[in-house]
Design an enzyme around this catalytic site. Sequence first.
Site, PDB file in Angstrom:
ATOM      1  N   MET A  33       0.424  -1.445  -0.200  1.00 48.24           N
ATOM      2  CA  MET A  33       0.160  -0.049  -0.149  1.00 48.24           C
ATOM      3  C   MET A  33       0.873   0.861  -0.067  1.00 48.24           C
ATOM      4  SD  MET A  33      -2.431  -1.206   2.840  1.00 48.24           S
ATOM      5  CE  MET A  33      -3.335  -0.220   2.793  1.00 48.24           C
ATOM      6  N   VAL A  34       0.580   2.038  -0.876  1.00 51.54           N
ATOM      7  CA  VAL A  34       1.446   3.182  -0.964  1.00 51.54           C
ATOM      8  C   VAL A  34       1.745   4.088   0.641  1.00 51.54           C
ATOM      9  CG1 VAL A  34       0.883   3.852  -3.293  1.00 51.54           C
ATOM     10  CG2 VAL A  34      -0.877   4.407  -1.412  1.00 51.54           C
ATOM     11  N   GLN A  82       5.631  -4.327  -5.891  1.00 46.03           N
ATOM     12  CA  GLN A  82       4.430  -4.317  -6.791  1.00 46.03           C
ATOM     13  C   GLN A  82       4.028  -3.777  -7.591  1.00 46.03           C
ATOM     14  OE1 GLN A  82       0.829  -2.260  -5.419  1.00 46.03           O
ATOM     15  NE2 GLN A  82      -0.284  -4.527  -5.955  1.00 46.03           N
ATOM     16  N   CYS A  93      -5.757  -0.711  -9.149  1.00 45.30           N
ATOM     17  CA  CYS A  93      -6.229   0.560  -8.374  1.00 45.30           C
ATOM     18  C   CYS A  93      -7.230   1.400  -9.102  1.00 45.30           C
ATOM     19  CB  CYS A  93      -4.451   1.369  -8.410  1.00 45.30           C
ATOM     20  SG  CYS A  93      -4.422   3.171  -7.651  1.00 45.30           S
ATOM     21  N   LYS A  99      -2.624  -8.780  -9.227  1.00 42.04           N
ATOM     22  CA  LYS A  99      -3.897  -8.449  -8.635  1.00 42.04           C
ATOM     23  C   LYS A  99      -5.084  -7.727  -8.831  1.00 42.04           C
ATOM     24  CE  LYS A  99      -5.258  -5.821  -4.575  1.00 42.04           C
ATOM     25  NZ  LYS A  99      -5.650  -4.306  -4.390  1.00 42.04           N
ATOM     26  N   HIS A 125      -9.068  -8.563  -5.365  1.00 44.04           N
ATOM     27  CA  HIS A 125     -10.283  -7.599  -4.118  1.00 44.04           C
ATOM     28  C   HIS A 125     -11.608  -8.304  -4.515  1.00 44.04           C
ATOM     29  CE1 HIS A 125     -10.778  -3.056  -3.232  1.00 44.04           C
ATOM     30  NE2 HIS A 125     -11.038  -3.975  -2.218  1.00 44.04           N
ATOM     31  N   ASP A 151     -12.105  -6.641   3.402  1.00 43.74           N
ATOM     32  CA  ASP A 151     -12.486  -6.576   4.538  1.00 43.74           C
ATOM     33  C   ASP A 151     -11.810  -8.228   5.201  1.00 43.74           C
ATOM     34  OD1 ASP A 151     -14.508  -4.463   4.095  1.00 43.74           O
ATOM     35  OD2 ASP A 151     -16.011  -5.017   3.650  1.00 43.74           O
TER      36      ASP A 151
HETATM   37  C1  LIG Z   1      -4.096   3.946   1.878  1.00 41.28           C
HETATM   38  C2  LIG Z   1      -4.638   2.744   0.529  1.00 41.28           C
HETATM   39  C3  LIG Z   1      -3.198   2.344  -0.519  1.00 41.28           C
HETATM   40  C4  LIG Z   1      -3.423   1.528  -1.664  1.00 41.28           C
HETATM   41  N1  LIG Z   1      -2.347   0.899  -1.934  1.00 41.28           N
HETATM   42  C5  LIG Z   1      -2.257   0.454  -2.992  1.00 41.28           C
HETATM   43  C6  LIG Z   1      -0.917  -0.296  -3.577  1.00 41.28           C
HETATM   44  O1  LIG Z   1       0.234  -0.013  -2.969  1.00 41.28           O
HETATM   45  N2  LIG Z   1      -1.457  -1.423  -4.273  1.00 41.28           N
HETATM   46  C7  LIG Z   1      -2.464  -2.183  -3.867  1.00 41.28           C
HETATM   47  O2  LIG Z   1      -2.634  -3.549  -4.568  1.00 41.28           O
HETATM   48  N3  LIG Z   1      -3.432  -1.516  -3.878  1.00 41.28           N
HETATM   49  C8  LIG Z   1      -3.363  -0.826  -2.962  1.00 41.28           C
HETATM   50  N4  LIG Z   1      -4.585  -0.499  -2.355  1.00 41.28           N
HETATM   51  C9  LIG Z   1      -6.043  -1.231  -2.283  1.00 41.28           C
HETATM   52  C10 LIG Z   1      -5.985  -2.570  -0.937  1.00 41.28           C
HETATM   53  O3  LIG Z   1      -4.014  -2.556  -1.478  1.00 41.28           O
HETATM   54  C11 LIG Z   1      -6.818  -3.202  -0.735  1.00 41.28           C
HETATM   55  O4  LIG Z   1      -7.126  -3.946  -1.818  1.00 41.28           O
HETATM   56  C12 LIG Z   1      -7.734  -2.699  -0.397  1.00 41.28           C
HETATM   57  O5  LIG Z   1      -7.728  -1.816   0.726  1.00 41.28           O
HETATM   58  C13 LIG Z   1      -9.570  -3.501  -0.339  1.00 41.28           C
HETATM   59  O6  LIG Z   1      -8.410  -4.101   1.368  1.00 41.28           O
HETATM   60  P1  LIG Z   1      -9.331  -3.776   2.573  1.00 41.28           P
HETATM   61  O7  LIG Z   1     -10.867  -4.913   2.669  1.00 41.28           O
HETATM   62  O8  LIG Z   1      -8.016  -5.105   3.543  1.00 41.28           O
HETATM   63  O9  LIG Z   1      -8.422  -2.110   3.174  1.00 41.28           O
HETATM   64  C14 LIG Z   1      -4.809   0.574  -1.235  1.00 41.28           C
HETATM   65  C15 LIG Z   1      -5.930   0.961   0.253  1.00 41.28           C
HETATM   66  C16 LIG Z   1      -5.609   2.223   0.685  1.00 41.28           C
HETATM   67  C17 LIG Z   1      -6.652   2.737   1.760  1.00 41.28           C
END
Ligand SMILES: Cc1cc2nc3c(=O)[nH]c(=O)nc-3n(C[C@H](O)[C@H](O)[C@H](O)COP(=O)(O)O)c2cc1C
Length: 462
Positions: free
Chosen positions: A1-2, A73, A102, A145, A173, A209
């Site tokens: 995640m960024v 990634q 994304c 992904k 996702h 989630d």
């Molecule tokens: C702040 C932020 C940064 C993210 N950066 C990335 C990223 O760099 N690469 C990626 O595949 N997904 C990124 N995501 C998406 C998450 O990996 C994930 O797919 C999404 O939040 C759903 O999962 P969760 O319900 O567990 O949060 C990011 C999400 C957030 C909120």
Amino acid sequence: MVRIGELPTRLLALRYGADLVWGPEIVDKALVSGEKAQRVVNDHCQTIDFVKPPSNKVIFRLHPLEKGRLIFQLGSCNPELAVEAAKLVVNDVSAIDLNCGCPKHFSVHAGMGAGLLKNLDRLESILRALVEQVGQPNNIGISCKIRLLDTHEATLDMVRRLCKTGIRAITVHCRTTPMRNTEPAIRTSLRDIAEICHSYHVSILVNGDVDNRKMAKELCEEYGVDGAVIARAAEKNVSCFREEGLLPIQQVVKDYVKMCLEVDNNFGNTKYCLIQWMQGNFPKDIRQRAQVAKSYGQLLECFDLSWDRSSESQTVQSQKSKNYALFLSLYKNDNFLSTLCDENLLNLLSKNDCTKVIIHLNADTLSDTQEKAVQRLRKRGIRIELVDALHPLDAIISKANVVVCSSACESILAEADRKKKPVVKVFTRTTNSEEEKENSNALIADETPVIDQLRSCFEKNL
Ligand SMILES: Cc1cc2nc3c(=O)[nH]c(=O)nc-3n(C[C@H](O)[C@H](O)[C@H](O)COP(=O)(O)O)c2cc1C
């Protein structure tokens, strides 16, 4: 995640129990457009940095302790650029993941991220290029992904096409591109997606989630998937990977500050993550002090912490790590020491949580070869303790989990036997001819190469 997925959080995630960690998405052009990023070994904090000239800004920093567990990634919409970027990092990571999920404008607009889900021909061509030109030649996995498409059938068709490219894993996702994270993930297609993936021997990970390790395990059972990717729950409290449950965020924050210092994390990034975690969890005055802090010193004061690089910190260590120690006693066998630094052997040590090597060598009289080998081990995050002949054998062998010594070292063999420590024997012949002397340093270990003996020790859990 960024932002949140930078090195300190990844190391904490591993320490708390994550099996794998993903770096933040890095777009191919950030690595290869203009002057290519350069790989630099950072001796100060024992990391590998990819820096971009001319400013030499760190684009990606990784630590040897992530070896075997770090997935890079990539953001891309172009097979050639994707391959060029992936080749730069391939030797330092365990897999390369293409982000096709994304939904952000900058990504989709440029045909990257979820934009690729609208152009499956292009997506396939990038994956095939990565598999054929990066994954296969380097024996590492390529994965992607994705998000769900609008219909169940369209999603399954896409998954079939992706599986045929030779990738080893897919993270799903469980939301469609227009869905926001506030909408609940949809898992109705998951079981069918898993069936297709498995029919192509492709692993499938669920995302969306997932709150913690316990839930991840339950989802694996329920939907027949191979693992789960946790994002926002880890952003909220990275100890969600713990088998034993969450730690109080106050403790996590303290661990985080030390970890950031350990790996010299960008101060702005440290503060950004800290401030997120502190919301509602710390008294207002401490939050305000953290907010205005201008240095790590001030942050340490905020949390009443002390930190000293020279002290043997436990910070950069996986909590799951068993922290094995090897004792090496091969006084006259420099070749062996060099061979121990062979990439395959180093990988074996990292993968098996060997974090310390005790070497029977006098620190004051190291040869060039010995010095180089010691540095190489250190760069892989392995701590080195040099002990001279005066050190009591009994004490050294007690500390070691496995003993590597020449077949002629009778006293060491006897002590290892007394202490029931596994032994890897390096056989050396005594000879007079120069050529044979050279060969005598070769790894002749009772017909079994040392790497295989060591592997077998680890397999038997030492
Ligand atoms: C702040 C932020 C940064 C993210 N950066 C990335 C990223 O760099 N690469 C990626 O595949 N997904 C990124 N995501 C998406 C998450 O990996 C994930 O797919 C999404 O939040 C759903 O999962 P969760 O319900 O567990 O949060 C990011 C999400 C957030 C909120």
